[in-house]
Motif scaffolding. Structure first.
Motif, PDB file in Angstrom:
ATOM      1  N   ARG A 125      58.360  49.845  35.187  1.00 41.94           N
ATOM      2  CA  ARG A 125      58.736  48.888  36.233  1.00 41.94           C
ATOM      3  C   ARG A 125      59.291  49.581  37.486  1.00 41.94           C
ATOM      4  O   ARG A 125      59.421  48.959  38.527  1.00 41.94           O
ATOM      5  CB  ARG A 125      59.733  47.878  35.682  1.00 41.94           C
ATOM      6  CG  ARG A 125      59.012  46.838  34.817  1.00 41.94           C
ATOM      7  CD  ARG A 125      59.924  45.784  34.277  1.00 41.94           C
ATOM      8  NE  ARG A 125      59.143  44.719  33.632  1.00 41.94           N
ATOM      9  CZ  ARG A 125      59.674  43.753  32.896  1.00 41.94           C
ATOM     10  NH1 ARG A 125      60.996  43.701  32.706  1.00 41.94           N
ATOM     11  NH2 ARG A 125      58.904  42.828  32.348  1.00 41.94           N
ATOM     12  N   GLN A 139      55.943  49.728  39.223  1.00 41.68           N
ATOM     13  CA  GLN A 139      55.572  48.372  39.694  1.00 41.68           C
ATOM     14  C   GLN A 139      56.393  47.386  38.879  1.00 41.68           C
ATOM     15  O   GLN A 139      56.328  47.368  37.649  1.00 41.68           O
ATOM     16  CB  GLN A 139      54.059  48.152  39.479  1.00 41.68           C
ATOM     17  CG  GLN A 139      53.534  46.905  40.165  1.00 41.68           C
ATOM     18  CD  GLN A 139      52.008  46.812  40.062  1.00 41.68           C
ATOM     19  OE1 GLN A 139      51.316  47.788  40.293  1.00 41.68           O
ATOM     20  NE2 GLN A 139      51.533  45.637  39.711  1.00 41.68           N
ATOM     21  N   ASN A 140      57.144  46.524  39.553  1.00 38.40           N
ATOM     22  CA  ASN A 140      58.168  45.732  38.868  1.00 38.40           C
ATOM     23  C   ASN A 140      57.643  44.571  38.026  1.00 38.40           C
ATOM     24  O   ASN A 140      58.406  43.923  37.313  1.00 38.40           O
ATOM     25  CB  ASN A 140      59.206  45.215  39.871  1.00 38.40           C
ATOM     26  CG  ASN A 140      58.585  44.354  40.963  1.00 38.40           C
ATOM     27  OD1 ASN A 140      57.459  43.884  40.820  1.00 38.40           O
ATOM     28  ND2 ASN A 140      59.317  44.152  42.057  1.00 38.40           N
ATOM     29  N   ASP A 141      56.359  44.270  38.064  1.00 42.30           N
ATOM     30  CA  ASP A 141      55.854  43.141  37.263  1.00 42.30           C
ATOM     31  C   ASP A 141      55.068  43.589  36.036  1.00 42.30           C
ATOM     32  O   ASP A 141      54.343  42.801  35.427  1.00 42.30           O
ATOM     33  CB  ASP A 141      55.003  42.209  38.123  1.00 42.30           C
ATOM     34  CG  ASP A 141      53.817  42.918  38.748  1.00 42.30           C
ATOM     35  OD1 ASP A 141      53.749  44.172  38.654  1.00 42.30           O
ATOM     36  OD2 ASP A 141      52.962  42.225  39.328  1.00 42.30           O
ATOM     37  N   VAL A 157      49.407  51.828  32.553  1.00 42.80           N
ATOM     38  CA  VAL A 157      49.864  52.289  33.851  1.00 42.80           C
ATOM     39  C   VAL A 157      49.042  53.504  34.257  1.00 42.80           C
ATOM     40  O   VAL A 157      48.952  54.485  33.517  1.00 42.80           O
ATOM     41  CB  VAL A 157      51.360  52.684  33.807  1.00 42.80           C
ATOM     42  CG1 VAL A 157      51.788  53.269  35.162  1.00 42.80           C
ATOM     43  CG2 VAL A 157      52.212  51.496  33.447  1.00 42.80           C
ATOM     44  N   GLU A 192      49.063  56.335  36.922  1.00 42.36           N
ATOM     45  CA  GLU A 192      49.984  56.909  37.888  1.00 42.36           C
ATOM     46  C   GLU A 192      49.362  58.171  38.507  1.00 42.36           C
ATOM     47  O   GLU A 192      48.908  59.075  37.789  1.00 42.36           O
ATOM     48  CB  GLU A 192      51.282  57.258  37.167  1.00 42.36           C
ATOM     49  CG  GLU A 192      52.352  57.835  38.048  1.00 42.36           C
ATOM     50  CD  GLU A 192      53.577  58.246  37.216  1.00 42.36           C
ATOM     51  OE1 GLU A 192      54.573  58.637  37.825  1.00 42.36           O
ATOM     52  OE2 GLU A 192      53.511  58.190  35.959  1.00 42.36           O
TER      53      GLU A 192
END
Length: 413
Positions: free
Chosen positions: A85, A88-90, A97, A99
């Motif tokens: 998060r 990305q916070n959602d 993920v 990255e």
């Protein structure tokens, strides 16, 4: 050094050496994956995307999101929810993920190591390309430029600045090279020594003479005339057997040319090597007669199983058959693949002459054999030559020759 410079420098080299795009990308990817393994322990969950033309590099790390209290958070392909998060916070548990990993994150030392690895791979590929280029060209003629003359070899560079070796043992005795001079030779040997290709050239090989014939004689290049056999004493004398596939064309005349015009350039290239061109035939007796040219053979006895032939010549033809330093008879033997013994025609011998075999109780057999090798089989044929000439043409010492001459002279006193 950034990734763009790394990639562009390699792409430029690969393009100059005609390395295909898949191979180029594969090498680059392996270098960056090695860097990833050193930092993260594995590259299984990484994607490396390279564009050699633009120099762009992207490295993406993919991990599955797990609960913060899960036992799997330490696995290389898992990431805790709290950490995900931050990206990305959602994000939710179970999602993946992707990255992006920047080159700067690897640190200066790892990047420097990658650069050195890439440089080494470039060098290794250059060596491999050179080896692959030449290994299938053994026996082919090349023209290079003298780069350096050393004691035991001359370094020649080709059109791509590859260094080739022309050892002293593969040079004609009259060869004298200067830096920048153009040199013709054949590729004699190609081998890998401690990971580096060693390309050895030759100017003494019979193949070199054959290639010169192909270049200078259009009928040979076109396949109308074939070079069947070549034997050489480099820089001194050679014999070339040629055959025509067109009855209207004389192969010897075509190779020599009007007043020697065609063969002259070959002779000059070989340091004035004396070249005898003869018409090849499957008739062994006729081939032997032609091989002994310019001598005229009276008769011969062939032992095919023992690969030996005894040729009989008139006295004035013996020295012609043997040639200077025995070169003519030696090359003739190589050309026909047989050992040739020369004898004076018995019909031409004087009745008062005595065969050397009659002196076997006074002269050792090996000494008589040495005299036979140069066409001397009677007492008078030996006495007709000076001591100096006999020493020069045989392997016998001065005092041995003197003893033999004394024994033979007493026979006629």
């Amino acid at each position: 050094m950034d990734s763009g410079t790394l990639i562009e420098s390699f792409a430029e080299f690969a393009s100059s050496k005609n390395i295909d795009r898949p191979t180029m990308i594969s090498v680059l990817e392996e270098v960056f994956r090695t860097m990833i393994r050193k930092k993260y322990g594995t590259d299984d969950n990484f994607d490396v995307i390279i564009n050699p033309e633009s120099g762009d590099l992207e490295m993406w790390r993919t991990r599955e999101i797990v609960d913060d209290n899960s036992e799997d958070i330490w696995e290389y392909n898992k990431i805790p929810l709290a950490e995900a998060r931050k990206i990305q916070n959602d994000f939710e548990v179970g999602e993946e993920v992707a990255e992006e990993v920047k080159l700067v994150e690897f640190g200066r030392r790892l990047v420097q190591t990658a650069r050195q690895t890439l440089i080494q791979k470039i060098k290794d590929m250059e060596k491999e390309i050179m080896y692959e280029k030449y290994k299938d060209q053994v026996g082919e003629m090349i023209t290079g430029e003298v780069y350096q003359t050393l004691r035991h070899e001359v370094i020649i560079v080709d059109s791509e600045n590859n260094e080739l070796s022309l050892p002293r043992t593969e040079q004609i005795s009259k060869d004298r090279f200067r830096k920048g001079e153009s040199v013709k030779a054949v590729i004699h040997k190609v081998e890998m020594n401690n990971g580096s290709p060693k390309i050895t050239l030759s100017r003494t090989s019979p193949v070199f003479l054959e290639r010169l014939f192909e270049v200078e004689i259009p009928e040979i290049y076109d396949g109308i005339i074939s070079v069947r056999r070549v034997v050489r004493e480099p820089g001194e004398r050679a014999k070339v057997a040629v055959e025509s596939y067109d009855d209207r064309i004389d192969p010897v005349g075509a190779c020599v040319g009007m007043k020697g015009s065609r063969i002259h350039s070959i002779v000059r290239e070989l340091g004035n090597e004396n070249i005898d061109v003869i018409n090849y035939t499957d008739n062994l007796e006729l081939l032997i007669s032609r091989a002994l040219s310019p001598a005229k053979v009276s008769s011969m006895q062939i032992d095919r199983e023992g690969k030996r032939v005894s040729v009989f010549l008139k006295p004035d033809q013996v020295s012609l058959a043997i040639g200077k330093g025995g070169q003519n008879i030696k090359l003739a033997g190589k050309l026909v693949g047989m050992e040739i013994d020369v004898f004076r025609d018995i019909e031409e011998q004087n009745d008062e002459d005595v065969d050397l075999s009659e002196f076997s109780d006074e002269i050792d057999e090996w000494m008589i054999s040495e005299l036979h090798k140069i066409g001397l089989d009677t007492a008078k044929s030996v006495l007709a030559l000076s001591k100096e000439e006999l020493v020069r043409r045989t392997d016998l010492e001065d005092n041995t020759i003197e003893e033999i001459l004394d024994i033979l002279r007493k026979e006629f006193e």
